[in-house]
Enzyme design. Structure first.
Site, PDB file in Angstrom:
ATOM      1  N   ARG A  65      43.147  55.869  46.221  1.00 34.19           N
ATOM      2  CA  ARG A  65      44.399  55.313  46.761  1.00 34.19           C
ATOM      3  C   ARG A  65      45.239  56.417  47.385  1.00 34.19           C
ATOM      4  O   ARG A  65      45.762  56.277  48.484  1.00 34.19           O
ATOM      5  CB  ARG A  65      45.184  54.611  45.652  1.00 34.19           C
ATOM      6  CG  ARG A  65      44.848  53.145  45.457  1.00 34.19           C
ATOM      7  CD  ARG A  65      43.362  52.863  45.234  1.00 34.19           C
ATOM      8  NE  ARG A  65      43.112  51.475  44.941  1.00 34.19           N
ATOM      9  CZ  ARG A  65      43.081  50.968  43.713  1.00 34.19           C
ATOM     10  NH1 ARG A  65      43.302  51.749  42.651  1.00 34.19           N
ATOM     11  NH2 ARG A  65      42.820  49.693  43.527  1.00 34.19           N
ATOM     12  N   ASP A  93      37.546  53.020  47.271  1.00 29.63           N
ATOM     13  CA  ASP A  93      38.295  51.779  47.093  1.00 29.63           C
ATOM     14  C   ASP A  93      38.611  51.229  48.483  1.00 29.63           C
ATOM     15  O   ASP A  93      38.165  51.781  49.504  1.00 29.63           O
ATOM     16  CB  ASP A  93      39.562  51.991  46.268  1.00 29.63           C
ATOM     17  CG  ASP A  93      39.848  50.793  45.364  1.00 29.63           C
ATOM     18  OD1 ASP A  93      40.107  49.704  45.923  1.00 29.63           O
ATOM     19  OD2 ASP A  93      39.807  50.939  44.133  1.00 29.63           O
ATOM     20  N   HIS A 152      36.630  45.845  46.110  1.00 26.67           N
ATOM     21  CA  HIS A 152      37.275  47.137  46.366  1.00 26.67           C
ATOM     22  C   HIS A 152      36.472  47.954  47.383  1.00 26.67           C
ATOM     23  O   HIS A 152      36.270  49.163  47.196  1.00 26.67           O
ATOM     24  CB  HIS A 152      37.443  47.909  45.054  1.00 26.67           C
ATOM     25  CG  HIS A 152      38.460  47.317  44.126  1.00 26.67           C
ATOM     26  ND1 HIS A 152      39.812  47.357  44.388  1.00 26.67           N
ATOM     27  CD2 HIS A 152      38.317  46.678  42.936  1.00 26.67           C
ATOM     28  CE1 HIS A 152      40.464  46.764  43.388  1.00 26.67           C
ATOM     29  NE2 HIS A 152      39.582  46.334  42.502  1.00 26.67           N
ATOM     30  N   ASP A 187      34.609  45.364  39.230  1.00 32.02           N
ATOM     31  CA  ASP A 187      35.758  44.565  38.796  1.00 32.02           C
ATOM     32  C   ASP A 187      36.445  43.909  39.981  1.00 32.02           C
ATOM     33  O   ASP A 187      36.229  44.277  41.130  1.00 32.02           O
ATOM     34  CB  ASP A 187      36.762  45.442  38.048  1.00 32.02           C
ATOM     35  CG  ASP A 187      37.355  46.529  38.952  1.00 32.02           C
ATOM     36  OD1 ASP A 187      36.574  47.146  39.711  1.00 32.02           O
ATOM     37  OD2 ASP A 187      38.576  46.752  38.916  1.00 32.02           O
ATOM     38  N   GLU A 188      37.326  42.966  39.685  1.00 35.11           N
ATOM     39  CA  GLU A 188      38.263  42.376  40.637  1.00 35.11           C
ATOM     40  C   GLU A 188      37.613  42.068  41.996  1.00 35.11           C
ATOM     41  O   GLU A 188      38.035  42.555  43.030  1.00 35.11           O
ATOM     42  CB  GLU A 188      39.469  43.300  40.820  1.00 35.11           C
ATOM     43  CG  GLU A 188      40.292  43.477  39.561  1.00 35.11           C
ATOM     44  CD  GLU A 188      41.488  44.385  39.739  1.00 35.11           C
ATOM     45  OE1 GLU A 188      42.510  44.187  39.033  1.00 35.11           O
ATOM     46  OE2 GLU A 188      41.422  45.289  40.601  1.00 35.11           O
ATOM     47  N   TYR A 196      47.153  53.044  30.280  1.00 35.52           N
ATOM     48  CA  TYR A 196      47.259  53.167  31.728  1.00 35.52           C
ATOM     49  C   TYR A 196      48.491  54.034  32.017  1.00 35.52           C
ATOM     50  O   TYR A 196      49.627  53.589  31.868  1.00 35.52           O
ATOM     51  CB  TYR A 196      47.394  51.785  32.379  1.00 35.52           C
ATOM     52  CG  TYR A 196      46.076  51.195  32.813  1.00 35.52           C
ATOM     53  CD1 TYR A 196      44.919  51.368  32.057  1.00 35.52           C
ATOM     54  CD2 TYR A 196      45.979  50.451  33.997  1.00 35.52           C
ATOM     55  CE1 TYR A 196      43.716  50.823  32.454  1.00 35.52           C
ATOM     56  CE2 TYR A 196      44.777  49.907  34.406  1.00 35.52           C
ATOM     57  CZ  TYR A 196      43.645  50.099  33.625  1.00 35.52           C
ATOM     58  OH  TYR A 196      42.449  49.564  34.031  1.00 35.52           O
ATOM     59  N   ASP A 244      49.677  55.109  34.758  1.00 31.70           N
ATOM     60  CA  ASP A 244      50.519  54.748  35.905  1.00 31.70           C
ATOM     61  C   ASP A 244      51.650  53.823  35.477  1.00 31.70           C
ATOM     62  O   ASP A 244      52.634  53.662  36.207  1.00 31.70           O
ATOM     63  CB  ASP A 244      49.689  54.097  37.020  1.00 31.70           C
ATOM     64  CG  ASP A 244      48.850  52.932  36.523  1.00 31.70           C
ATOM     65  OD1 ASP A 244      48.165  53.076  35.499  1.00 31.70           O
ATOM     66  OD2 ASP A 244      48.861  51.875  37.183  1.00 31.70           O
ATOM     67  N   GLU A 264      48.347  54.240  43.260  1.00 36.20           N
ATOM     68  CA  GLU A 264      48.983  53.519  44.368  1.00 36.20           C
ATOM     69  C   GLU A 264      50.387  54.055  44.660  1.00 36.20           C
ATOM     70  O   GLU A 264      50.756  54.233  45.820  1.00 36.20           O
ATOM     71  CB  GLU A 264      49.059  52.018  44.060  1.00 36.20           C
ATOM     72  CG  GLU A 264      47.725  51.289  44.135  1.00 36.20           C
ATOM     73  CD  GLU A 264      47.033  51.194  42.789  1.00 36.20           C
ATOM     74  OE1 GLU A 264      47.279  52.075  41.923  1.00 36.20           O
ATOM     75  OE2 GLU A 264      46.246  50.252  42.576  1.00 36.20           O
TER      76      GLU A 264
END
Length: 559
Positions: free
Chosen positions: A163, A192, A263, A332-333, A424, A426, A476
């Protein structure tokens, strides 16, 4: 020497060792102006590290003890490898004895000896972390006996360089910071939607195109602000070799992550044929400039599999198995809207006989699970990879709470615990409005200190599959090294204690003791130039007023 079990506060050791005994009379061994170093067989790499790092701070050259050292000269610092020193503390264990004859470090292995050297540096005081000696400084150690070894073999941090790119020197610096806290895994999130960060020679457009984006959203994805400065960067293959070798010398394994099948917009921007071309004009896509979950995913074709096999072939050469057997594939995602709309993807579902679009995602992961296993490697991925089943050798990074890791361990898979709600980094550290670009849950230093990697519901057999844990640092809204430092520290010190030290239950841990030891640790971070969050809150230049973050709406007050 009359040693008593006391004084972790006095020494400020972090993470806390299993046993630390200090001389009850407060005696200290004072080093001479040019100590001799006696390094036994197998200790050469630690001796080199001591000469380089301690030598910079102290001015010592640490000449070797031996026939040329002068009559009557005795080594004040001695290094030994002795597998019998492990006891029940494991292969990364070490012993330190400091008395009237100087300091002796004994490791069960070179890794154990290296962690002992990190403790020695802490005992010398914060100025031992400087790059040049201070005038008039003298050096001494308390008469001490330390017997120590880690609770877990996987003690890691995930650094998202996709990111926001972190230049190579910054990655090397973070390897040193991990090692200083006895952490031994750096998980590099290399690809990503917002950037591809590793050179793949057979596919040059991955970095020519995929490593660069024209702008970045400033703040959370709901923020109306933009940073219109183009952003990018990547590591050459020689950069990666340097990073891996630098980490190995410090007994840190580097685990690479190449994300698929979601991603992946940066890769699709570079090679449009990788996307679902029957429903999207992939030739018009660029590297994504926003945050969140991108709808553009890989097409479920044999050609895409061959492409990524080529990527992994080069990756395996850069990350040798002896350095790290694991390769992270993300997994993932992955949004399914394009596959649902794509006639080609629907035909592929029928050909493969898989369970709809979720089956396609599992098909991607299982393919590379087998492909890596054939080459002597182990796949690891985020806990979504459990959907559809895994080969026995695959491991799981449990990020959506403990549930995925609990299920994986119960099914016999190895697990790395990294639940979002706990580790996490972040996520914001306090609930006040001064936190820069606040994201997600409030997780204070104390919250991270009380993190427990092994869920209480696991049977002893399943708990044995918990390899350890890692703290994840997504970038991010952390656009440079100072912002990463602010988010990571001091919480990484608390995390290090959670995964190294043999702790009681979270509610029984002595946070007041840890806070007092942190008072001794902050000057070490200062000497290292770490821009951590001060205990009293962010300094004026660490705030980002007016930049929208992501407090979770409708959640309890602390999130």
């Amino acid at each position: 020497m009359d040693l008593i079990r006391t004084g972790l506060i006095r020494t400020g050791l972090i993470p806390a060792p299993r046993v630390a005994l200090l001389d009850g009379d407060g005696r200290r061994f004072a080093f001479g102006p040019e100590p001799l170093l006696d390094s036994g067989p197998g200790t050469g790499s630690v001796a080199r590290w001591l000469r380089r790092e301690l030598g910079a701070a102290t001015g010592w050259s640490l000449p070797a003890a031996g026939p040329g050292a002068g009559a009557g000269a005795a080594a004040e610092l001695r290094l030994r490898i002795n597998p019998d020193a492990a006891g029940d503390r494991g292969p990364e264990s070490y012993l330190i004895d400091v008395g009237e004859g100087g300091a002796e470090l004994t490791g069960a292995t070179p890794a154990g000896l290296f962690w002992g050297a990190q403790t020695l540096r802490q005992l010398l005081g914060p100025d031992a972390y400087r790059k040049a000696p201070l005038p008039g400084r003298t050096w001494s150690l308390p008469y001490t006996r330390v017997a120590d070894g880690p609770r877990f073999g996987w003690r890691g941090m995930m650094l998202d360089v996709a990111r926001h790119f972190m230049p190579k020197d910054g990655v090397l610096r973070y390897i040193d910071l991990l090692a200083a806290h006895k952490l031994n895994v750096l998980h590099l999130h290399l690809t990503d939607d917002q950037g591809w960060r590793i050179e793949i020679r057979r596919y040059p457009r991955l970095t020519e195109v995929g490593a660069w984006r024209p702008r970045s959203r400033w703040g959370h994805r709901a923020s109306p602000l933009w940073n219109d400065t183009p952003h990018g960067g990547f590591y050459t293959q020689d950069d990666i070799r340097e990073i891996v070798a630098y980490a190995a010398e410090r007994h840190v394994r580097v685990v690479p992550e190449i994300d698929l099948p979601g991603h992946s917009q940066a890769a699709i921007a570079a090679y449009p044929e990788l996307g679902n071309t029957d429903v999207v004009d992939t030739a018009a896509l660029g590297v994504w400039d926003d945050w969140g979950i991108c709808e553009n995913v890989l097409a479920p074709t044999e050609a895409v599999l061959r492409f990524y096999e080529g990527v992994f072939e080069e990756l395996l050469e850069l990350f040798p198995a002896e350095v790290s057997p694991f390769v992270h594939v993300g997994g993932d995602e992955c949004p399914k809207a394009q596959w649902k709309a794509s006639p080609a993807a629907q035909e592929r579902i029928r050909e493969l006989g898989v369970d709809g679009e979720d089956g396609l995602q599992s098909w991607f992961v299982r393919h590379f699970d087998g492909w890596l296993a054939e080459r002597g490697r182990r796949l690891i991925g985020w806990d979504e990879i459990l959907e559809g089943g895994l080969a026995p050798g695959a491991a799981v990074s449990s990020w959506r709470g403990y549930a995925g890791g609990t299920a994986a361990a119960a099914a016999g898979h190895d697990v790395v615990m990294c639940p979002e709600q706990h580790v996490y980094l972040d996520h914001r550290q306090a609930g006040g409005g001064d936190e820069p670009m606040p994201i997600g849950y409030v997780r204070s230093l104390e919250d991270v200190y009380r993190f427990e990697p092994v869920p209480p519901k696991l049977s002893p057999e399943a708990a044995a599959h918990v390899l350890g844990a890692q703290a994840n640092m997504w970038t991010e809204v952390t656009q440079d090294q100072d912002r990463v430092d602010y988010q990571v520290f001091p919480r990484l010190a608390a995390f290090a204690e959670a995964v190294w030290s043999w702790q009681p239950a979270p509610e029984e841990r002595d946070y007041a003791d840890f806070e007092q030891r942190m008072a001794a640790h902050y000057p070490r971070l200062d000497a290292l130039g770490v821009g951590y969050r001060p205990p009293g809150g962010p300094l004026p230049w660490q705030r980002r007023p007016g930049v929208r973050g992501r407090p979770i709406e409708g959640a309890p007050p602390n999130v």
